[in-house]
Design an enzyme around this catalytic site. Structure first.
Site, PDB file in Angstrom:
ATOM      1  N   HIS A 174       4.870  26.438 -32.367  1.00 39.43           N
ATOM      2  CA  HIS A 174       4.258  27.939 -31.876  1.00 39.43           C
ATOM      3  C   HIS A 174       4.098  28.801 -32.825  1.00 39.43           C
ATOM      4  O   HIS A 174       4.023  30.032 -32.723  1.00 39.43           O
ATOM      5  CB  HIS A 174       5.233  28.425 -30.934  1.00 39.43           C
ATOM      6  CG  HIS A 174       5.564  27.455 -29.835  1.00 39.43           C
ATOM      7  ND1 HIS A 174       5.032  27.401 -28.521  1.00 39.43           N
ATOM      8  CD2 HIS A 174       6.410  26.378 -29.557  1.00 39.43           C
ATOM      9  CE1 HIS A 174       5.606  26.751 -27.614  1.00 39.43           C
ATOM     10  NE2 HIS A 174       6.177  26.119 -28.276  1.00 39.43           N
ATOM     11  N   LYS A 232       4.755  43.482 -25.367  1.00 44.25           N
ATOM     12  CA  LYS A 232       5.183  42.290 -26.169  1.00 44.25           C
ATOM     13  C   LYS A 232       6.053  42.419 -27.219  1.00 44.25           C
ATOM     14  O   LYS A 232       6.481  43.547 -27.499  1.00 44.25           O
ATOM     15  CB  LYS A 232       3.923  41.652 -26.902  1.00 44.25           C
ATOM     16  CG  LYS A 232       2.934  42.494 -27.723  1.00 44.25           C
ATOM     17  CD  LYS A 232       1.709  41.982 -28.064  1.00 44.25           C
ATOM     18  CE  LYS A 232       0.598  41.890 -27.091  1.00 44.25           C
ATOM     19  NZ  LYS A 232      -0.098  40.889 -26.995  1.00 44.25           N
ATOM     20  N   ARG A 233       6.908  41.443 -27.861  1.00 46.36           N
ATOM     21  CA  ARG A 233       7.618  41.749 -28.981  1.00 46.36           C
ATOM     22  C   ARG A 233       6.996  42.432 -29.981  1.00 46.36           C
ATOM     23  O   ARG A 233       5.887  42.632 -30.040  1.00 46.36           O
ATOM     24  CB  ARG A 233       8.207  40.282 -29.398  1.00 46.36           C
ATOM     25  CG  ARG A 233       9.408  39.441 -28.372  1.00 46.36           C
ATOM     26  CD  ARG A 233      10.322  40.213 -28.551  1.00 46.36           C
ATOM     27  NE  ARG A 233      11.242  40.064 -29.563  1.00 46.36           N
ATOM     28  CZ  ARG A 233      12.456  39.573 -29.652  1.00 46.36           C
ATOM     29  NH1 ARG A 233      13.061  38.936 -28.549  1.00 46.36           N
ATOM     30  NH2 ARG A 233      12.824  39.446 -31.030  1.00 46.36           N
ATOM     31  N   LYS A 253       1.660  41.765 -34.708  1.00 46.56           N
ATOM     32  CA  LYS A 253       0.795  42.232 -33.189  1.00 46.56           C
ATOM     33  C   LYS A 253       0.185  43.671 -33.263  1.00 46.56           C
ATOM     34  O   LYS A 253      -0.477  44.116 -32.382  1.00 46.56           O
ATOM     35  CB  LYS A 253       1.770  42.087 -32.370  1.00 46.56           C
ATOM     36  CG  LYS A 253       2.283  40.750 -31.955  1.00 46.56           C
ATOM     37  CD  LYS A 253       3.532  40.538 -30.817  1.00 46.56           C
ATOM     38  CE  LYS A 253       3.885  39.251 -30.686  1.00 46.56           C
ATOM     39  NZ  LYS A 253       3.354  38.290 -30.215  1.00 46.56           N
ATOM     40  N   THR A 311      -0.010  34.797 -24.581  1.00 50.44           N
ATOM     41  CA  THR A 311      -0.179  34.231 -23.095  1.00 50.44           C
ATOM     42  C   THR A 311      -0.208  35.461 -22.131  1.00 50.44           C
ATOM     43  O   THR A 311      -0.456  35.465 -20.998  1.00 50.44           O
ATOM     44  CB  THR A 311       0.998  33.476 -22.720  1.00 50.44           C
ATOM     45  OG1 THR A 311       2.229  33.742 -23.084  1.00 50.44           O
ATOM     46  CG2 THR A 311       0.907  31.880 -23.244  1.00 50.44           C
ATOM     47  N   LYS A 318      -1.961  36.479 -18.273  1.00 51.79           N
ATOM     48  CA  LYS A 318      -1.339  37.365 -16.830  1.00 51.79           C
ATOM     49  C   LYS A 318      -2.232  38.435 -16.479  1.00 51.79           C
ATOM     50  O   LYS A 318      -2.456  38.979 -15.553  1.00 51.79           O
ATOM     51  CB  LYS A 318      -0.097  37.723 -17.396  1.00 51.79           C
ATOM     52  CG  LYS A 318       0.839  36.566 -17.764  1.00 51.79           C
ATOM     53  CD  LYS A 318       2.036  36.788 -18.431  1.00 51.79           C
ATOM     54  CE  LYS A 318       2.583  35.407 -19.024  1.00 51.79           C
ATOM     55  NZ  LYS A 318       3.946  35.557 -19.942  1.00 51.79           N
TER      56      LYS A 318
HETATM   57  O1  NBX Z   1       4.911  31.183 -28.686  1.00 53.05           O
HETATM   58  C1  NBX Z   1       4.920  32.357 -29.537  1.00 53.05           C
HETATM   59  C2  NBX Z   1       3.631  32.821 -30.437  1.00 53.05           C
HETATM   60  O2  NBX Z   1       3.802  33.789 -31.113  1.00 53.05           O
HETATM   61  C3  NBX Z   1       2.701  33.043 -29.071  1.00 53.05           C
HETATM   62  O3  NBX Z   1       1.336  33.281 -30.154  1.00 53.05           O
HETATM   63  C4  NBX Z   1       2.372  31.909 -28.324  1.00 53.05           C
HETATM   64  O4  NBX Z   1       1.635  32.102 -27.467  1.00 53.05           O
HETATM   65  C5  NBX Z   1       3.787  31.571 -27.667  1.00 53.05           C
HETATM   66  C6  NBX Z   1       3.826  30.271 -26.718  1.00 53.05           C
HETATM   67  O5  NBX Z   1       3.062  29.277 -27.266  1.00 53.05           O
HETATM   68  N1  NBX Z   1       5.887  32.119 -30.368  1.00 53.05           N
HETATM   69  C7  NBX Z   1       7.336  32.801 -29.882  1.00 53.05           C
HETATM   70  O6  NBX Z   1       7.512  33.410 -28.958  1.00 53.05           O
HETATM   71  N2  NBX Z   1       8.411  32.118 -30.696  1.00 53.05           N
HETATM   72  C8  NBX Z   1       9.685  32.525 -30.696  1.00 53.05           C
HETATM   73  O7  NBX Z   1      10.061  33.192 -29.610  1.00 53.05           O
HETATM   74  C9  NBX Z   1      10.705  31.972 -31.691  1.00 53.05           C
HETATM   75  C10 NBX Z   1      11.987  32.054 -31.184  1.00 53.05           C
HETATM   76  C11 NBX Z   1      13.175  31.725 -31.936  1.00 53.05           C
HETATM   77  C12 NBX Z   1      12.622  31.197 -33.335  1.00 53.05           C
HETATM   78  C13 NBX Z   1      11.358  31.219 -33.987  1.00 53.05           C
HETATM   79  C14 NBX Z   1      10.466  31.741 -32.909  1.00 53.05           C
HETATM   80  N3  NBX Z   1      13.736  31.136 -34.054  1.00 53.05           N
END
Ligand code: NBX
Length: 742
Positions: free
Chosen positions: A373, A565-566, A571, A676, A680
């Protein structure tokens, strides 16, 4: 068990539907029984929360019924099972989703009305299950819903953190983190399986032992912790298929450490045992980088080991050897977080099941798939060798052995190109010698998935270029999706009713492509009017929430412009805020007569910053400082407002998205793997302001450039722009605002 039981099972299977009835009076009796016997309150006096608990238990009974049927069905059929391994699942609330997927939400609403309760009011009593950070974790939740709905024999495996993602509280504009002890009031959606437990081992040493005239490795672990299963049934929509999300909790092992007890220090012995529970106590709130923390590695191995023991036990129930293992088991690694599973399968097959190394390796190469991801190489996990050696000494040996064979093979394929060999090695030699978990995952998986088309291109041309050149056939992508069950049906029931009315069917709830049928009515003024009314009601609901949370009154006739979003630099919430400052400045400097041409706007921003991410925390403070200035300027009034919605989570998203007119997805091109949130908003009829990044590129192809506000540099232009550095002089007022908080 014996044949007699099996006959009984067959008979029961046919009777199942008759056990729990769904007519209003059966549902009422059921809810009241749960008030009295489960919640232990008088059926003549209970409040909304107690009513929610009773209702949840009543729905749970029906879930369990289907869930048992599903398990029996698949046990009999023995199909290939999909095992989805993920450290994170952002499930949100379960009541409405479960009742809707079971097809009995309206019956419950009617039954409750006669008892003097509103279904929606009770649904608000539920807290979120927030066992994850952001997109990755919510994608896991959406995937579980789809797997169940599409009748797959799938299992999700993860961790039952006692503390989910922290609660965000804003004080004086700054983010403060508070623990999310989500289990405080019980969790009716899980079933504790006291008999489904496995020992998970850590530390210790590896010894050589004589075996069949040769030597073999034996791991003598130093610590054992017990993993206890908590099952969360996940119902599909329009099907009886109800799959399992099995989350593991850590408990002290039953194997009593006699020595500590015999030394007389009984209290300390008990307290030390209790420490085992810390393994599953808290979710790491960082979604960026891997910090090399022991607890994190312990969590990873804990859930991987328990899950694999469970999966292998299930396989062995109906198979006497491992020949069919790859035909019956598919293991999907959700990012690198569960990739210790690779070494663990090798260890179990070689050390415990006594398969030869080559046979075990052959099996491993057929069962794993890996989804990444991330876009940035620095986002890839690296585990320090020292840490792995102390916690999992045998696994380190296995990873070294895998790497040795692989590098030998690689030399035959690419020659002695040492730069390339060292880039591709699973082991990184450097100041801190580490294991590259992504390399391990790629070497051992038969497919490597990106989460959007451009993400996959980036993987092939940059992040994993060397691997793509070697194994082009492994690389694939599955563009992310979201479930319309939660993001339309649950969160926007009025829009859901409108869609079903105009399409003349509810079939779109299972098959999202059918929404395209609305195109035929695209010019229908009646449809527009009804849709406008739906939006208005959703905006009123959101305006009330905003006022309750922030004290700011907003006008529902203004445009609601949302970015939730985060918080991350890439972003670009900062860009949004600077845009808002600019808009404010323009309004202030405008002739009064021109102000009538300005479309009134409510800007809404929400999201959590990782606790250690200083710049992200400051962006939150900046947003709140700008909001305070703008919202208290009577000269601007309703023309512009800015609100920061605190504690963004799945439930807040369900409230905000249906009320948005415009939403922002403005990451620097080449940084968002997919994204994503945009989907939504889109499925709720919201316009997108977006850059050409991640899944947006494919969304443009679906909806057309005319239906999206696209802006910003293209991916191929970004490196040159970065090189050039800033070309614009920052206007004074921007600099002042930024200096105020930075
Ligand atoms: O995953 C996210 C991406 O940033 C998005 O672009 C994508 O749509 C989504 C689903 O594929 N990545 C993400 O949310 N990563 C984490 O939450 C994360 C959590 C723990 C970690 C590293 C990344 N150690």
């Amino acid at each position: 068990r014996g044949g007699e039981t099996r006959v009984g099972v067959e008979r029961m299977f046919g009777l199942m539907d008759r056990f729990l009835k769904s007519d209003p009076s059966s549902l009422q009796k059921d809810i009241l029984d749960h008030v009295e016997y489960t919640v232990a309150r008088s059926r003549f006096s209970f409040d909304d929360f107690e009513a929610y608990q009773a209702l949840a238990h009543s729905v749970r009974d029906r879930l369990i019924e289907r869930w048992h049927d599903t398990q029996l069905h698949f046990k009999k059929k023995d199909p290939k099972r999909i095992y989805f391994l993920s450290m994170e699942f952002l499930m949100g609330r379960s009541l409405s989703n479960s009742a809707i997927n079971l097809g009995i939400r309206d019956q419950y609403a009617d039954a409750l009305k006669e008892l003097g309760f509103e279904f929606e009011v009770l649904a608000e009593q539920e807290g979120d299950a927030a066992l994850g950070n952001g997109g990755l974790a919510r994608l896991s939740a959406c995937q579980m819903d789809s797997l169940a709905t599409m009748d797959y024999p799938a299992w999700g495996y993860g961790l039952r953190y006692q503390y989910g993602l922290f609660r965000q509280v804003i004080l004086d504009g700054y983010q403060h983190e508070q623990p999310d002890y989500w289990l405080n009031f019980g969790n009716p959606w899980e079933i504790e399986r006291v008999h489904v437990t496995y020992p998970v081992k850590f530390y210790g040493t590896v010894e050589d032992e004589n075996f069949n005239g040769g030597k073999r490795k034996v791991w003598l672990p130093g610590e054992t912790v017990e993993a206890v299963a908590y099952d969360n049934p996940i119902p599909g929509h329009g099907t009886r298929n109800t799959i399992t999300l099995r989350l593991w909790a850590a408990k002290p092992s039953d194997q009593i450490d006699m020595e500590s007890y015999n030394t007389g220090d009984y209290i300390n012995a008990v307290v030390n045992r209790q420490r085992a529970e810390t393994i599953s106590s808290v979710l790491f709130p960082d979604d960026r980088s891997y910090q090399g923390k022991e607890l994190r590695l312990k969590q990873q191995y804990f859930f991987v080991s328990a899950s694999l023991q469970d999966i292998i036990r299930r396989f062995k129930d109906s198979h006497s050897n491992f020949d069919d293992f790859p035909e019956k088991v598919a293991l999907q690694l959700n990012d690198t977080h569960p990739s210790l599973a690779i070494a663990e399968v090798m260890r179990v097959l070689v050390d415990e099941e006594h398969l030869g190394w080559n046979r075990a390796w052959d099996i491993v190469c057929k069962i794993f798939s890996f989804t990444t991801h991330t876009v940035l190489p620095e986002g890839l996990e690296k585990v320090p060798v020292d840490l792995l050696e102390s916690l999992l000494p045998r696994h380190l040996q296995i990873i070294y052995d895998i790497n040795f064979d692989y590098i030998e093979e690689l030399k035959k394929r690419i020659g002695l190109d040492y730069d390339r060999l060292s880039r591709m090695s699973i082991v990184e030699d450097g100041a801190i010698k580490s294991i590259r978990m992504a390399n391990l995952a790629i070497v051992c998986s038969h497919t490597v998935n990106g989460v959007s088309r451009v993400h996959s291109e980036l993987l092939k041309t940059r992040v994993f270029k060397d691997f793509y050149e070697l194994w082009p056939h492994k690389f694939d992508y599955k563009t992310n999706g979201v479930t319309q069950r939660r993001w339309i049906v649950v969160s926007n029931p009025s829009l859901s009713a409108l869609i079903s009315k105009w399409l003349g069917t509810e079939a779109w709830i299972r098959d999202v492509d059918l929404l395209a049928g609305l195109q035929e009515q695209a010019a229908n003024a009646d449809l527009h009017e009804e849709w406008r009314m739906v939006r208005k009601v959703n905006k009123m609901r959101l305006a009330e929430y905003i006022e309750a949370m922030s004290g700011v009154k907003v006008s529902v006739s203004a445009m609601f412009d949302v970015q939730i979003k985060r918080i991350h630099e890439y972003k670009r919430q900062l860009l949004n805020i600077l845009g808002i400052v600019h808009r404010y400045d323009c309004i202030k400097n405008m002739e009064k007569s021109d102000r009538t041409k300005v479309v009134p706007r409510v800007c809404i921003i929400g999201g959590k910053a990782a606790p250690g991410y200083e710049i992200a925390r400051k962006i939150i403070k900046l947003c709140n400082a700008v909001a305070e200035k703008i919202n208290n300027d009577p000269d601007v009034g309703d023309l512009l407002k800015l609100v920061f919605i605190p504690d963004y989570n799945v439930s807040v998203a369900e409230l905000v998205i249906p009320g948005a007119d415009l939403s922002q997805h403005i990451s620097t091109a080449g940084h968002e793997a997919s994204g994503t949130g945009s989907m939504k908003f889109l499925m709720n009829g919201c316009l997108l302001l977006a850059t050409e990044d991640g899944s947006t590129v494919e969304i443009i192809e679906e909806i057309g450039k005319d239906n999206m506000f696209l802006f910003g540099a293209k991916m191929h232009e970004v490196p040159a722009l970065r090189e050039k550095g800033p070309t614009l002089k920052v206007p004074l007022q921007f600099a002042r605002v930024v200096r105020y908080v930075m």
